[in-house]
Motif scaffolding. Structure first.
Motif, PDB file in Angstrom:
ATOM      1  N   ILE A  54       0.817  -1.218   0.000  1.00 25.24           N
ATOM      2  CA  ILE A  54       0.000   0.000   0.000  1.00 25.24           C
ATOM      3  C   ILE A  54       0.852   1.269   0.000  1.00 25.24           C
ATOM      4  O   ILE A  54       0.316   2.355  -0.216  1.00 25.24           O
ATOM      5  CB  ILE A  54      -1.032   0.036   1.154  1.00 25.24           C
ATOM      6  N   LEU A  75      -4.469   2.291  12.042  1.00 25.10           N
ATOM      7  CA  LEU A  75      -3.153   2.467  11.427  1.00 25.10           C
ATOM      8  C   LEU A  75      -3.204   3.377  10.200  1.00 25.10           C
ATOM      9  O   LEU A  75      -2.219   4.039   9.868  1.00 25.10           O
ATOM     10  CB  LEU A  75      -2.587   1.107  11.011  1.00 25.10           C
ATOM     11  N   GLY A  76      -4.327   3.408   9.540  1.00 23.99           N
ATOM     12  CA  GLY A  76      -4.440   4.234   8.327  1.00 23.99           C
ATOM     13  C   GLY A  76      -4.362   5.718   8.587  1.00 23.99           C
ATOM     14  O   GLY A  76      -4.251   6.516   7.655  1.00 23.99           O
ATOM     15  N   HIS A  79       1.814   2.694   9.348  1.00 26.99           N
ATOM     16  CA  HIS A  79       1.429   1.365   8.858  1.00 26.99           C
ATOM     17  C   HIS A  79       2.506   0.744   7.980  1.00 26.99           C
ATOM     18  O   HIS A  79       3.388   1.425   7.458  1.00 26.99           O
ATOM     19  CB  HIS A  79       0.094   1.427   8.105  1.00 26.99           C
ATOM     20  N   GLY A  80       2.406  -0.579   7.817  1.00 29.63           N
ATOM     21  CA  GLY A  80       3.321  -1.299   6.943  1.00 29.63           C
ATOM     22  C   GLY A  80       2.740  -1.429   5.543  1.00 29.63           C
ATOM     23  O   GLY A  80       1.858  -0.655   5.147  1.00 29.63           O
ATOM     24  N   SER A  81       3.218  -2.415   4.814  1.00 27.09           N
ATOM     25  CA  SER A  81       2.839  -2.548   3.399  1.00 27.09           C
ATOM     26  C   SER A  81       1.478  -3.223   3.214  1.00 27.09           C
ATOM     27  O   SER A  81       0.921  -3.197   2.118  1.00 27.09           O
ATOM     28  CB  SER A  81       3.916  -3.339   2.655  1.00 27.09           C
ATOM     29  N   ALA A  82       0.945  -3.832   4.282  1.00 27.40           N
ATOM     30  CA  ALA A  82      -0.406  -4.436   4.286  1.00 27.40           C
ATOM     31  C   ALA A  82      -0.732  -5.185   2.992  1.00 27.40           C
ATOM     32  O   ALA A  82      -1.682  -4.818   2.293  1.00 27.40           O
ATOM     33  CB  ALA A  82      -1.458  -3.358   4.584  1.00 27.40           C
ATOM     34  N   PRO A  83      -0.005  -6.251   2.664  1.00 29.33           N
ATOM     35  CA  PRO A  83      -0.216  -6.940   1.387  1.00 29.33           C
ATOM     36  C   PRO A  83      -1.670  -7.335   1.079  1.00 29.33           C
ATOM     37  O   PRO A  83      -2.089  -7.210  -0.078  1.00 29.33           O
ATOM     38  CB  PRO A  83       0.691  -8.179   1.487  1.00 29.33           C
ATOM     39  N   PRO A  84      -2.468  -7.748   2.079  1.00 26.84           N
ATOM     40  CA  PRO A  84      -3.829  -8.180   1.711  1.00 26.84           C
ATOM     41  C   PRO A  84      -4.679  -7.085   1.063  1.00 26.84           C
ATOM     42  O   PRO A  84      -5.604  -7.391   0.321  1.00 26.84           O
ATOM     43  CB  PRO A  84      -4.454  -8.607   3.053  1.00 26.84           C
ATOM     44  N   ILE A  85      -4.382  -5.820   1.361  1.00 25.69           N
ATOM     45  CA  ILE A  85      -5.229  -4.764   0.783  1.00 25.69           C
ATOM     46  C   ILE A  85      -4.502  -3.936  -0.279  1.00 25.69           C
ATOM     47  O   ILE A  85      -5.047  -2.967  -0.799  1.00 25.69           O
ATOM     48  CB  ILE A  85      -5.815  -3.831   1.878  1.00 25.69           C
ATOM     49  N   ALA A 134      -6.826   1.246   0.552  1.00 27.18           N
ATOM     50  CA  ALA A 134      -6.011   1.700   1.699  1.00 27.18           C
ATOM     51  C   ALA A 134      -6.306   3.167   1.996  1.00 27.18           C
ATOM     52  O   ALA A 134      -6.486   3.978   1.084  1.00 27.18           O
ATOM     53  CB  ALA A 134      -4.532   1.526   1.390  1.00 27.18           C
ATOM     54  N   ASN A 135      -6.326   3.480   3.279  1.00 23.96           N
ATOM     55  CA  ASN A 135      -6.536   4.861   3.710  1.00 23.96           C
ATOM     56  C   ASN A 135      -5.256   5.671   3.444  1.00 23.96           C
ATOM     57  O   ASN A 135      -4.196   5.345   3.984  1.00 23.96           O
ATOM     58  CB  ASN A 135      -6.847   4.836   5.215  1.00 23.96           C
ATOM     59  N   ASP A 161     -12.302   2.069   6.044  1.00 23.34           N
ATOM     60  CA  ASP A 161     -11.824   1.855   7.421  1.00 23.34           C
ATOM     61  C   ASP A 161     -12.278   2.976   8.355  1.00 23.34           C
ATOM     62  O   ASP A 161     -12.357   2.777   9.564  1.00 23.34           O
ATOM     63  CB  ASP A 161     -10.296   1.708   7.453  1.00 23.34           C
TER      64      ASP A 161
END
Ligand code: ATP
Length: 356
Positions: A15, A262-263, A282-288, A294-295, A335
């Motif tokens: 993200i 986190l967003g 936040h990190g890279s949040a692969p699922p979204i 992503a926010n 979110d």
């Protein structure tokens, strides 16, 4: 020579590639005097040519740029996470960005899961030590794969490292104001000195010594476990919190839960007088990733924090004001309860920023 500030932009992975373009468009819409250079450091580059950071990359960043705006690093295609470690921890460690500053500010009561909490009740900052602790990866494994296996992870705390982060926290407290304009007045040191007696003892001694130089600032101490409970029971008294690398990592995720998740959380990795790096918490949040959900507000507020750091207060205030309006009008990603995509939320904030 151009009076524009030179910014290295490193969206990274996941993200990071969704939200950083929105932060960039908002900075431009707000009229920030910035000269942007894009870098492709991240998993794609690593998988293509095995480069994590090009030779002399950190020297180049420190020499040629006033600040760095980074996204996130981490990709399931690189299970070792080597590129993320070398890029992100590389910037923090090799550029000696020792102060990780993470503001926790509630923009609207609707974003806080606690009952009866108003925006003025959640306005504190966590100052996390950023170059030591358990993140140096010191230690080892002995007799791996046997029943006698031993794993040792070292926690590094140097006098110099502890003193400079504690001093940074007192200076921050003395010089920064809350959102409502009132002065800050209290520094709380968080540790686990009842269990980690050696490291905690050093933090305790240094905290008392540095505090003596700032007689007008109140001081407080909490064990990290007690602090976690207090943060969700009664966040109002928190002001400036200083802590080590790992506790800072953990309590800022908890704190993010108080102001929208986190967003919404922004951060700066600073060393006064040096090129500093700004990244959303936040990190890279692969699922979204790559789904336009992503926010982008954490990244956008991070860009505002960077502009304020570089002296562009007007542009920073325009951006923060526009994000506040977006939150109040629910022009947000799901979110935060809205229906906009990452790009649409960024576009809305950019448009508002350009009009303020
Ligand atoms: P890390 O890099 O810290 O290991 P990660 O990439 O595993 O983290 P995070 O990015 O920290 O994970 O996020 C965890 C979860 O929080 C995500 O899977 C997602 O559900 C949510 N999240 C994080 N950032 C955002 C965002 N900007 N917008 C919406 N949800 C988010």
């Amino acid at each position: 020579m151009s009076s524009k500030k030179r910014i290295a932009v490193i969206p990274g992975d996941g993200i990071g590639k969704d939200v950083i373009p929105q932060a960039v468009r908002v900075m431009q819409a707000a009229g920030a005097a910035v000269d942007l250079t894009l870098f492709d450091w991240g998993a794609d580059r690593y998988l293509a040519d095995k480069t994590t950071v090009p030779p002399d990359g950190f020297t180049m960043l420190a020499r040629d740029f006033d600040a760095i705006l980074a996204g996130a690093f981490g990709d399931p295609r690189v299970p070792s996470n080597i590129h993320a470690k070398e890029i992100l921890l590389g910037m923090r460690f090799k550029m000696d960005l020792y102060a990780n500053v993470r503001p926790v500010r509630l923009m609207d009561a609707s974003l806080c899961p606690l009952k009866g909490v108003e925006p003025k009740d959640v306005d504190f900052v966590v100052i996390r030590e950023n170059t030591e602790g358990v993140y140096g990866d010191l230690g080892g494994v002995f007799k791996q794969g046997t029943l006698d296996e031993i794993a040792i992870q070292e926690d590094v705390n140097t006098r110099k490292g502890v003193e400079r982060i504690v001093r940074y926290a007192f200076e921050y407290c003395a010089n920064q104001r809350k959102l409502d304009g009132s002065p800050r007045g209290r520094v709380l040191m968080c540790d686990k000195s009842n269990a980690m007696t050696h490291a905690g003892g050093l933090w305790q001694r240094v905290f008392k010594e540095v505090a003596a130089e700032y007689p007008k600032i109140e001081t407080e101490h909490m064990y990290v476990d007690a602090l976690c409970m207090q943060m969700v029971r009664e966040p109002r008294p928190f002001d400036v919190i200083v802590t080590n690398n790992m506790f800072g990592d953990i309590i800022t995720d908890l704190a993010a839960g108080l102001h929208g998740g986190l967003g919404m959380a922004a951060s700066g990795n600073l060393h006064p007088g040096k090129t500093s790096m700004f990244e959303p918490v936040h990190g890279s949040a692969p699922p979204i990733a790559g789904k336009n959900i992503a926010n982008p507000f954490g990244a956008i507020l991070t860009a505002a924090m960077m502009l304020a750091h570089l002296g562009m207060k007007t542009a920073a205030e325009k951006i923060e004001g526009a994000v506040l309006e977006a939150v109040r009008q629910k022009k947000t990603t799901p979110d935060l309860g809205g229906t906009l995509g990452t790009r649409e939320a960024g576009e809305w904030v950019a448009e508002k920023s350009s009009r303020r």
